[in-house]
Enzyme design. Structure first.
Site, PDB file in Angstrom:
ATOM      1  N   HIS A   7       0.829  -1.209   0.000  1.00  9.82           N
ATOM      2  CA  HIS A   7       0.000   0.000   0.000  1.00  9.82           C
ATOM      3  C   HIS A   7       0.860   1.254   0.000  1.00  9.82           C
ATOM      4  O   HIS A   7       2.038   1.201   0.328  1.00  9.82           O
ATOM      5  CB  HIS A   7      -0.967   0.040   1.199  1.00  9.82           C
ATOM      6  CG  HIS A   7      -0.304   0.017   2.542  1.00  9.82           C
ATOM      7  ND1 HIS A   7      -0.003  -1.140   3.221  1.00  9.82           N
ATOM      8  CD2 HIS A   7       0.117   1.021   3.357  1.00  9.82           C
ATOM      9  CE1 HIS A   7       0.559  -0.845   4.375  1.00  9.82           C
ATOM     10  NE2 HIS A   7       0.655   0.469   4.490  1.00  9.82           N
ATOM     11  N   HIS A  79       3.977   7.058   3.828  1.00  6.84           N
ATOM     12  CA  HIS A  79       4.915   5.949   3.627  1.00  6.84           C
ATOM     13  C   HIS A  79       4.448   5.034   2.516  1.00  6.84           C
ATOM     14  O   HIS A  79       3.299   5.102   2.083  1.00  6.84           O
ATOM     15  CB  HIS A  79       5.133   5.155   4.928  1.00  6.84           C
ATOM     16  CG  HIS A  79       3.919   4.443   5.462  1.00  6.84           C
ATOM     17  ND1 HIS A  79       3.047   5.018   6.351  1.00  6.84           N
ATOM     18  CD2 HIS A  79       3.443   3.200   5.246  1.00  6.84           C
ATOM     19  CE1 HIS A  79       2.089   4.148   6.652  1.00  6.84           C
ATOM     20  NE2 HIS A  79       2.302   3.036   5.986  1.00  6.84           N
ATOM     21  N   GLU A 130       7.771   1.039   4.939  1.00  2.00           N
ATOM     22  CA  GLU A 130       7.249  -0.006   5.821  1.00  2.00           C
ATOM     23  C   GLU A 130       7.476  -1.350   5.131  1.00  2.00           C
ATOM     24  O   GLU A 130       7.251  -1.471   3.922  1.00  2.00           O
ATOM     25  CB  GLU A 130       5.747   0.219   6.042  1.00  2.00           C
ATOM     26  CG  GLU A 130       5.084  -0.820   6.924  1.00  2.00           C
ATOM     27  CD  GLU A 130       3.584  -0.553   7.132  1.00  2.00           C
ATOM     28  OE1 GLU A 130       2.968   0.164   6.321  1.00  2.00           O
ATOM     29  OE2 GLU A 130       3.028  -1.093   8.116  1.00  2.00           O
TER      30      GLU A 130
HETATM   31 CO    CO Z   1       1.258   1.197   6.313  1.00  4.66          CO
END
Ligand code: CO
Length: 134
Positions: A7, A79, A130
């Site tokens: 994502h 992020h 991440e």
């Molecule tokens: Co995230």
């Protein structure tokens, strides 16, 4: 080592406006807002055919999104999340190259119930990364 883009997380100053934009203007499938008190965020998942967008809105006084929105008042990309098969192996390999892992370096359970780690943006072209074990 990294696999799919899981994502892209976008911090939004107005959650309702962000939802309306993705749902009504961009025509995407958008979830109900979900409070994640452990992470200090309210999250809305936007399902795209090949990945997800997560709209992040501050939850609580110590939300990590709060300071980000103070600096980026219009919102912005917070992020990106890449999938890895083995988060401990990925962490150790990255640490050996000098990359900094945020926090105590141990994976935490992320918004999808899976182990995640964050890598220092200064080590990745100004982008908070991440990693999520899938
Ligand atoms: Co995230």
């Amino acid at each position: 080592m990294i696999g799919r883009l899981n994502h892209v997380a976008i911090a939004v100053p107005d959650l309702e406006a962000g939802i309306a934009q993705y749902r009504d203007v961009l025509g995407a499938k958008v979830s109900e807002p979900q409070d994640e008190p452990d992470h200090g965020v309210t999250v809305v998942f936007v399902e795209l055919p090949n990945t997800k967008i997560e709209l992040l809105y501050p939850l609580g006084e110590n939300s990590p999104i709060k300071a980000f929105l103070e600096k980026n008042t219009a919102g912005g990309i917070h992020h990106v999340c890449y999938e890895v098969d083995d988060i401990i192996a990925a962490r150790d390999k990255l640490k050996a190259t000098g990359a900094r892992v945020l926090g105590d370096g141990d994976p935490k359970i992320g918004a999808h119930g899976k182990p995640v780690l964050f890598l220092h943006p200064k080590d990745f072209n100004g982008t908070l990364v991440e990693l999520e074990q899938v």
